[in-house]
Design a protein around this motif. Structure first.
Motif, mmCIF file in Angstrom:
data_model
loop_
_atom_site.group_PDB
_atom_site.id
_atom_site.type_symbol
_atom_site.label_atom_id
_atom_site.label_comp_id
_atom_site.label_asym_id
_atom_site.label_seq_id
_atom_site.Cartn_x
_atom_site.Cartn_y
_atom_site.Cartn_z
ATOM 1 N N MET A 1 37.859 -11.174 -41.920
ATOM 2 C CA MET A 1 37.359 -10.598 -40.709
ATOM 3 C C MET A 1 38.548 -10.215 -39.842
ATOM 4 O O MET A 1 39.600 -10.817 -39.935
ATOM 5 N N ARG A 2 38.372 -9.277 -38.985
ATOM 6 C CA ARG A 2 39.436 -8.844 -38.091
ATOM 7 C C ARG A 2 38.953 -8.994 -36.656
ATOM 8 O O ARG A 2 37.861 -8.569 -36.301
ATOM 9 N N VAL A 3 39.783 -9.632 -35.826
ATOM 10 C CA VAL A 3 39.503 -9.782 -34.397
ATOM 11 C C VAL A 3 40.714 -9.200 -33.672
ATOM 12 O O VAL A 3 41.794 -9.788 -33.703
ATOM 13 N N GLY A 4 40.535 -8.031 -33.071
ATOM 14 C CA GLY A 4 41.657 -7.348 -32.442
ATOM 15 C C GLY A 4 42.691 -6.990 -33.492
ATOM 16 O O GLY A 4 42.369 -6.427 -34.529
ATOM 17 N N ALA A 5 43.954 -7.346 -33.256
ATOM 18 C CA ALA A 5 45.034 -7.065 -34.200
ATOM 19 C C ALA A 5 45.284 -8.238 -35.145
ATOM 20 O O ALA A 5 46.296 -8.279 -35.834
ATOM 21 N N THR A 6 44.353 -9.183 -35.194
ATOM 22 C CA THR A 6 44.538 -10.405 -35.973
ATOM 23 C C THR A 6 43.487 -10.504 -37.071
ATOM 24 O O THR A 6 42.301 -10.291 -36.832
ATOM 25 N N ASP A 7 43.925 -10.846 -38.269
ATOM 26 C CA ASP A 7 43.001 -11.150 -39.357
ATOM 27 C C ASP A 7 42.613 -12.619 -39.234
ATOM 28 O O ASP A 7 43.454 -13.472 -38.923
ATOM 29 N N VAL A 8 41.337 -12.917 -39.471
ATOM 30 C CA VAL A 8 40.840 -14.288 -39.370
ATOM 31 C C VAL A 8 40.190 -14.660 -40.701
ATOM 32 O O VAL A 8 39.333 -13.940 -41.197
ATOM 33 N N VAL A 9 40.630 -15.790 -41.256
ATOM 34 C CA VAL A 9 40.118 -16.265 -42.536
ATOM 35 C C VAL A 9 39.454 -17.614 -42.300
ATOM 36 O O VAL A 9 40.015 -18.480 -41.621
ATOM 37 N N LEU A 10 38.266 -17.801 -42.849
ATOM 38 C CA LEU A 10 37.579 -19.085 -42.782
ATOM 39 C C LEU A 10 37.871 -19.835 -44.073
ATOM 40 O O LEU A 10 37.603 -19.333 -45.170
ATOM 41 N N THR A 41 30.024 -29.985 -39.567
ATOM 42 C CA THR A 41 29.074 -31.097 -39.577
ATOM 43 C C THR A 41 29.091 -31.814 -40.917
ATOM 44 O O THR A 41 28.212 -32.623 -41.188
ATOM 45 N N CYS A 42 30.039 -31.481 -41.765
ATOM 46 C CA CYS A 42 30.176 -31.995 -43.127
ATOM 47 C C CYS A 42 29.193 -31.324 -44.081
ATOM 48 O O CYS A 42 29.117 -31.680 -45.254
ATOM 49 N N GLY A 43 28.435 -30.342 -43.608
ATOM 50 C CA GLY A 43 27.510 -29.596 -44.453
ATOM 51 C C GLY A 43 28.075 -28.237 -44.802
ATOM 52 O O GLY A 43 29.089 -27.804 -44.265
ATOM 53 N N GLU A 44 27.423 -27.552 -45.731
ATOM 54 C CA GLU A 44 27.852 -26.218 -46.117
ATOM 55 C C GLU A 44 27.446 -25.195 -45.059
ATOM 56 O O GLU A 44 26.391 -25.315 -44.449
ATOM 57 N N ILE A 45 28.275 -24.182 -44.893
ATOM 58 C CA ILE A 45 27.980 -23.121 -43.931
ATOM 59 C C ILE A 45 26.796 -22.298 -44.424
ATOM 60 O O ILE A 45 26.709 -21.946 -45.594
ATOM 61 N N MET A 46 25.882 -22.008 -43.520
ATOM 62 C CA MET A 46 24.705 -21.216 -43.846
ATOM 63 C C MET A 46 24.879 -19.751 -43.445
ATOM 64 O O MET A 46 24.346 -18.878 -44.086
ATOM 65 N N GLU A 47 25.629 -19.522 -42.353
ATOM 66 C CA GLU A 47 25.743 -18.154 -41.842
ATOM 67 C C GLU A 47 27.032 -18.004 -41.037
ATOM 68 O O GLU A 47 27.376 -18.870 -40.243
ATOM 69 N N VAL A 48 27.744 -16.906 -41.273
ATOM 70 C CA VAL A 48 28.933 -16.551 -40.493
ATOM 71 C C VAL A 48 28.715 -15.133 -39.986
ATOM 72 O O VAL A 48 28.454 -14.228 -40.767
ATOM 73 N N THR A 49 28.791 -14.953 -38.659
ATOM 74 C CA THR A 49 28.497 -13.667 -38.053
ATOM 75 C C THR A 49 29.576 -13.287 -37.047
ATOM 76 O O THR A 49 29.864 -14.067 -36.144
ATOM 77 N N PRO A 50 30.157 -12.091 -37.207
ATOM 78 C CA PRO A 50 31.083 -11.626 -36.166
ATOM 79 C C PRO A 50 30.295 -11.271 -34.914
ATOM 80 O O PRO A 50 29.187 -10.739 -34.999
ATOM 81 N N ALA A 51 30.853 -11.598 -33.754
ATOM 82 C CA ALA A 51 30.188 -11.309 -32.479
ATOM 83 C C ALA A 51 31.246 -10.852 -31.480
ATOM 84 O O ALA A 51 31.770 -11.657 -30.720
ATOM 85 N N GLY A 52 31.597 -9.575 -31.531
ATOM 86 C CA GLY A 52 32.637 -9.051 -30.654
ATOM 87 C C GLY A 52 33.983 -9.652 -31.000
ATOM 88 O O GLY A 52 34.445 -9.531 -32.118
ATOM 89 N N LYS A 53 34.591 -10.361 -30.058
ATOM 90 C CA LYS A 53 35.877 -11.017 -30.309
ATOM 91 C C LYS A 53 35.696 -12.480 -30.698
ATOM 92 O O LYS A 53 36.623 -13.276 -30.619
ATOM 93 N N SER A 54 34.496 -12.838 -31.146
ATOM 94 C CA SER A 54 34.186 -14.204 -31.563
ATOM 95 C C SER A 54 33.581 -14.184 -32.953
ATOM 96 O O SER A 54 33.171 -13.142 -33.450
ATOM 97 N N ILE A 55 33.513 -15.363 -33.546
ATOM 98 C CA ILE A 55 32.848 -15.525 -34.836
ATOM 99 C C ILE A 55 31.899 -16.705 -34.699
ATOM 100 O O ILE A 55 32.291 -17.795 -34.277
#
Length: 64
Positions: A1-10, A41-55
């Protein structure tokens, strides 16, 4: 994912029996890479959504 000039990796860290999954965001820019503190929460991620400058990350509690 990209936020501004920064790449973001989960990144998922497969832990032990007490907490099988922890997560980190790693930001990568021309200045280098930097990781956040672990979260989750020690559980598996169900959903990842970009939201403007947030994730937004949604996951269940460890016991459901």
């Amino acid at each position: 994912m990209r936020v501004g000039a920064t790449d973001v990796v989960l990144v998922r860290d497969n832990g032990g029996a007490a907490c099988p999954f922890l997560y980190y965001f790693v930001t990568v820019s021309k200045f280098g890479a930097k990781a956040t503190s672990s979260f989750g929460t020690c559980g598996e991620i169900m959903e990842v959504t970009p939201a403007g400058k947030s994730i937004s990350v949604v996951m269940p509690g460890y016991r459901g």
